[in-house]
Design a protein around this motif. Sequence first.
Motif, PDB file in Angstrom:
ATOM      1  N   LEU A 398       2.289   1.842  -6.932  1.00  0.00           N
ATOM      2  CA  LEU A 398       1.900   2.425  -5.651  1.00  0.00           C
ATOM      3  C   LEU A 398       1.325   1.318  -4.784  1.00  0.00           C
ATOM      4  CD1 LEU A 398      -1.471   2.872  -5.482  1.00  0.00           C
ATOM      5  CD2 LEU A 398      -0.886   4.511  -7.257  1.00  0.00           C
ATOM      6  N   GLY A 399       1.430   1.525  -3.484  1.00  0.00           N
ATOM      7  CA  GLY A 399       0.912   0.465  -2.634  1.00  0.00           C
ATOM      8  C   GLY A 399       1.245   0.667  -1.181  1.00  0.00           C
ATOM      9  N   PHE A 400       1.285  -0.439  -0.469  1.00  0.00           N
ATOM     10  CA  PHE A 400       1.432  -0.413   0.986  1.00  0.00           C
ATOM     11  C   PHE A 400       2.489  -1.423   1.407  1.00  0.00           C
ATOM     12  CE2 PHE A 400      -2.763   0.673  -0.311  1.00  0.00           C
ATOM     13  CZ  PHE A 400      -3.028   1.817   0.418  1.00  0.00           C
ATOM     14  N   VAL A 401       3.174  -1.086   2.494  1.00  0.00           N
ATOM     15  CA  VAL A 401       4.144  -2.018   3.061  1.00  0.00           C
ATOM     16  C   VAL A 401       3.798  -2.203   4.529  1.00  0.00           C
ATOM     17  CG1 VAL A 401       6.576  -2.496   3.527  1.00  0.00           C
ATOM     18  CG2 VAL A 401       5.943  -1.130   1.539  1.00  0.00           C
ATOM     19  N   LEU A 402       3.644  -3.448   4.915  1.00  0.00           N
ATOM     20  CA  LEU A 402       3.491  -3.799   6.334  1.00  0.00           C
ATOM     21  C   LEU A 402       4.838  -4.358   6.750  1.00  0.00           C
ATOM     22  CD1 LEU A 402       0.288  -5.984   6.624  1.00  0.00           C
ATOM     23  CD2 LEU A 402       0.880  -4.154   8.193  1.00  0.00           C
ATOM     24  N   THR A 484       3.743  -4.153  12.699  1.00  0.00           N
ATOM     25  CA  THR A 484       2.838  -3.122  13.198  1.00  0.00           C
ATOM     26  C   THR A 484       2.865  -1.905  12.284  1.00  0.00           C
ATOM     27  OG1 THR A 484       4.584  -2.307  14.629  1.00  0.00           O
ATOM     28  CG2 THR A 484       2.939  -3.741  15.650  1.00  0.00           C
ATOM     29  N   ARG A 485       3.967  -1.752  11.560  1.00  0.00           N
ATOM     30  CA  ARG A 485       4.156  -0.542  10.771  1.00  0.00           C
ATOM     31  C   ARG A 485       3.470  -0.669   9.406  1.00  0.00           C
ATOM     32  NH1 ARG A 485       7.732   3.581  11.231  1.00  0.00           N
ATOM     33  NH2 ARG A 485       8.296   4.430   9.191  1.00  0.00           N
ATOM     34  N   LEU A 486       2.684   0.319   9.044  1.00  0.00           N
ATOM     35  CA  LEU A 486       2.019   0.325   7.748  1.00  0.00           C
ATOM     36  C   LEU A 486       2.341   1.625   7.025  1.00  0.00           C
ATOM     37  CD1 LEU A 486      -0.073  -0.928   5.758  1.00  0.00           C
ATOM     38  CD2 LEU A 486      -1.830   0.251   7.052  1.00  0.00           C
ATOM     39  N   GLU A 487       2.927   1.492   5.844  1.00  0.00           N
ATOM     40  CA  GLU A 487       3.270   2.681   5.050  1.00  0.00           C
ATOM     41  C   GLU A 487       2.580   2.628   3.697  1.00  0.00           C
ATOM     42  OE1 GLU A 487       7.918   3.208   5.520  1.00  0.00           O
ATOM     43  OE2 GLU A 487       7.149   1.254   6.116  1.00  0.00           O
ATOM     44  N   VAL A 488       2.333   3.800   3.145  1.00  0.00           N
ATOM     45  CA  VAL A 488       1.858   3.885   1.768  1.00  0.00           C
ATOM     46  C   VAL A 488       3.037   4.418   0.949  1.00  0.00           C
ATOM     47  CG1 VAL A 488       0.792   6.155   2.220  1.00  0.00           C
ATOM     48  CG2 VAL A 488       0.086   4.852   0.226  1.00  0.00           C
ATOM     49  N   TYR A 489       3.217   3.909  -0.267  1.00  0.00           N
ATOM     50  CA  TYR A 489       4.376   4.362  -1.044  1.00  0.00           C
ATOM     51  C   TYR A 489       4.005   4.563  -2.513  1.00  0.00           C
ATOM     52  CZ  TYR A 489       4.798  -0.264  -3.181  1.00  0.00           C
ATOM     53  OH  TYR A 489       4.536  -1.404  -3.894  1.00  0.00           O
ATOM     54  N   SER A 490       4.854   5.348  -3.182  1.00  0.00           N
ATOM     55  CA  SER A 490       4.748   5.415  -4.640  1.00  0.00           C
ATOM     56  C   SER A 490       6.165   5.312  -5.207  1.00  0.00           C
ATOM     57  CB  SER A 490       4.080   6.721  -5.075  1.00  0.00           C
ATOM     58  OG  SER A 490       4.964   7.788  -4.910  1.00  0.00           O
TER      59      SER A 490
END
Length: 511
Positions: A398-402, A484-490
């Motif tokens: 799990l984490g984040f993507v910029l 600019t885009r920040l997403e959280v994912y699993s």
Amino acid sequence: MKPTLLALLAMICFSCNQKTDTNTYYQEQHRPQFHFSPEKGWMNDPNGLVYYEGEYHLFYQFYPDSTVWGPMHWGHAVSKDLTSWEHLPIALYPDSLGYIFSGSIVVDENNTTGFQTGKEKPLVAIFTIHDMVKEKAGRKDRESQGIAYSLDKGRTWTKYAKNPVLPNKGDADFRDPKVFWHEPTKHWVMPLAVGKQLEIFTSSNLKDWEKTGAFGIQESVNDGVWECPDMISFKTKEGIEKWVLIQNIGRGAINGGSGTQYFVGNFDGKTFTNDNTPETKLWLDYGADNYAGVTYFNAPNNEKLFIGWMSNWDDYATKVPTSTWRSAMTVPRKLTLIQTPEGYRLAQMPVHQLEKLRLSKTEISKQTITKSTLIDDKSILKELDLSFDLSASTASELGFVLSNSKNEKLVFGYDKASKQVFIDRINAGKSDFSTKFAKKHFAPFTDSKTLTIKALIDNSSIEVFVNGGSIALTDLFFPNEDYTRLEVYSNGGNAELISGAVYPLKSIWKK
Ligand code: FRU
């Protein structure tokens, strides 16, 4: 009197220049917006971190005439809140003795030097003099320690006429004095990096020094020299005094190149002893870009306030793709000592003063993350604060993507199988300046029911603090177009998000 045509033209040009300056000041591509960086030229280590009369001073290794390392000066800035910085004139210039390498500043409260003439306490800088003539002649005794003092709150400096105060007996690397006052023995202590170990000197007046101890020959991890040591003490909950030796190493850090180790132990006023075995390697930061960091002398409430240089000396410091300046500092961080099953360990968090840069708050409510979910697409400058319940999460990662529209992305998060947290900058943008840049950096994450992640994201850097700062990772990145885009994912299951907040941050440099 009528202005002449020439004067009129000059006035018009002056005002258009000013306008351009205001619009472009600190607006270059990749320019950090809430981190300290020099207006122009090359910067490396923070030097002389000292708090005095309401001001936090930040001196730094500086070469104003180029964006690569050269004759070293001490640049200078001050801050009242560790958040915004005012540039001041260069404090120390190279001279006939040599370049002015890294060092520290103390407040000579009791006038042990005799430099005080009026009301103002002397600020005394203790630094390495690096003699280029000797270096070119192949001589080993090229580094020695010198002092300079200021009687006007660091604005002007006088070099001591009898420099060096600590000559060299033949050690090729003999540098970076980080002096502090040791109250129980009532003397000054100078940890100094000498080759691949630390040597400790003491003095009653900052002018005459005697060697009292050495540490580290068994602890050396690699072929890199030791640089920029620091020694700080903490009182544990049980009231025991514990000492931490921060030790920067030029090569062989856990995620490549230069990095910062630390040791926990004791100090008797003369020498340092390690609580752990020489094999125990403790890293202050698991990212690739936090080097030469040290703490403030005389910080209010005896806080341990740390600033590091956000780059990697050994791997690519002189090559990063910035234009008129090179390098920035980490945000100031508060260090604490925490008790863990393995023993005492350092933790670090950004100083609370930075919270005033928050522009607004977007709360992220409790939810199950099953795929990629957008959390913000407004600004690159962000503070992110999220927490997950790992006992209820099934995700393998799990984490984040910029990311940006060019499909460049920086990923950071947690990998369950390997029990590690990571920053992945493999596809983050420019990396052709060094084969060592496009990498994924890992830190061990031992079992915990919750995972909290705080991240500070600027134009070209990310600082990640995991579970209250018991793990920190600092990495640079250089996207061709701002993220600019920040997403959280699993991936491979669900991630149970407990709570979260994201704040756009304002620039400290916009006029
Ligand atoms: C660490 C360092 C120090 C030295 C300085 C020279 O980055 O190599 O050891 O004093 O930089 O600029």
